[in-house]
Write an enzyme that holds these catalytic residues in place. Structure first.
Site, PDB file in Angstrom:
ATOM      1  N   CYS A  34      45.290  80.875 -16.974  1.00  0.00           N
ATOM      2  CA  CYS A  34      45.952  80.880 -15.663  1.00  0.00           C
ATOM      3  C   CYS A  34      47.427  80.494 -15.720  1.00  0.00           C
ATOM      4  CB  CYS A  34      45.211  79.970 -14.690  1.00  0.00           C
ATOM      5  SG  CYS A  34      45.324  78.206 -15.058  1.00  0.00           S
TER       6      CYS A  34
ATOM      7  N   CYS B   9      40.765  73.045 -18.060  1.00  0.00           N
ATOM      8  CA  CYS B   9      41.906  73.204 -17.168  1.00  0.00           C
ATOM      9  C   CYS B   9      41.449  72.889 -15.749  1.00  0.00           C
ATOM     10  CB  CYS B   9      42.438  74.636 -17.251  1.00  0.00           C
ATOM     11  SG  CYS B   9      43.750  74.988 -16.065  1.00  0.00           S
TER      12      CYS B   9
ATOM     13  N   CYS C 182      50.299  66.490 -26.010  1.00  0.00           N
ATOM     14  CA  CYS C 182      50.460  65.430 -25.024  1.00  0.00           C
ATOM     15  C   CYS C 182      50.205  66.062 -23.650  1.00  0.00           C
ATOM     16  CB  CYS C 182      51.873  64.873 -25.140  1.00  0.00           C
ATOM     17  SG  CYS C 182      52.222  63.512 -24.061  1.00  0.00           S
TER      18      CYS C 182
ATOM     19  N   CYS D 290      47.833  76.635 -19.980  1.00  0.00           N
ATOM     20  CA  CYS D 290      46.509  77.242 -20.084  1.00  0.00           C
ATOM     21  C   CYS D 290      46.709  78.745 -20.250  1.00  0.00           C
ATOM     22  CB  CYS D 290      45.713  76.939 -18.813  1.00  0.00           C
ATOM     23  SG  CYS D 290      44.141  77.827 -18.704  1.00  0.00           S
TER      24      CYS D 290
ATOM     25  N   CYS E  73      41.655  76.224 -13.415  1.00  0.00           N
ATOM     26  CA  CYS E  73      40.756  77.385 -13.523  1.00  0.00           C
ATOM     27  C   CYS E  73      39.445  77.118 -14.251  1.00  0.00           C
ATOM     28  CB  CYS E  73      41.479  78.555 -14.181  1.00  0.00           C
ATOM     29  SG  CYS E  73      41.750  78.369 -15.958  1.00  0.00           S
TER      30      CYS E  73
END
Length: 147
Positions: free
Chosen positions: A108, A56, A130, A105, A59
């Site tokens: 976060c 991510c 995607c 995510c 984070c």
């Protein structure tokens, strides 16, 4: 971990929009925090075949391995499964006049993209995660360690 991950509070979900605006570029904020989408075929990782882990961008949480990446020709990086079952969370998205499944995510709650099922891809899961390239960073496992 990315350079951003080291200075996160115990719960990155507690960050305000102002906090996120300080941590992310304008384009990153638009996609990650406002559920925007980058233009198809423009992302850094769309055609990448490098070996490693995708994290991510907000984070630093590990999300996908390169072994789960496949070419779907849709214009965004596609994966058939997340790295761990709890790395991402799903949310119903009824925007743009259609119903889709948004992917965020889990650490976060930043927007990553969408997951689609039953499209006939020759993958173990028949799923296509995607994902916007701008939502990701990449740790290349083939890079030489610094001396």
């Amino acid at each position: 971990m990315t350079d951003r991950a080291h200075d996160f509070p115990a719960d990155p979900k507690s960050l305000t929009d102002a906090d996120w605006r300080q941590r992310l570029s304008e384009a990153e904020f638009r996609v990650l925090r406002q559920a925007g989408t980058e233009a198809p075929f423009t992302g850094e990782y769309t055609d990448s075949t490098d070996v490693g882990v995708y994290r991510c961008r907000a984070c630093g949480t590990e999300l996908f391995r390169s072994e789960a990446k496949f070419s779907s020709h849709c214009g965004w990086p596609s994966f058939f499964t997340p790295l761990a079952g709890d790395a991402v969370i799903e949310r119903r998205d009824a925007s743009l006049g259609m119903v889709r499944t948004e992917i965020l995510c889990a650490a976060c709650e930043s927007h990553l993209g969408h997951v689609f099922a039953g499209e006939g891809y020759d993958t173990p899961t028949d799923l296509r995660y995607c994902i916007n390239s701008i939502s990701l960073t990449f740790d290349d496992e083939t890079a030489s360690p610094a001396e």
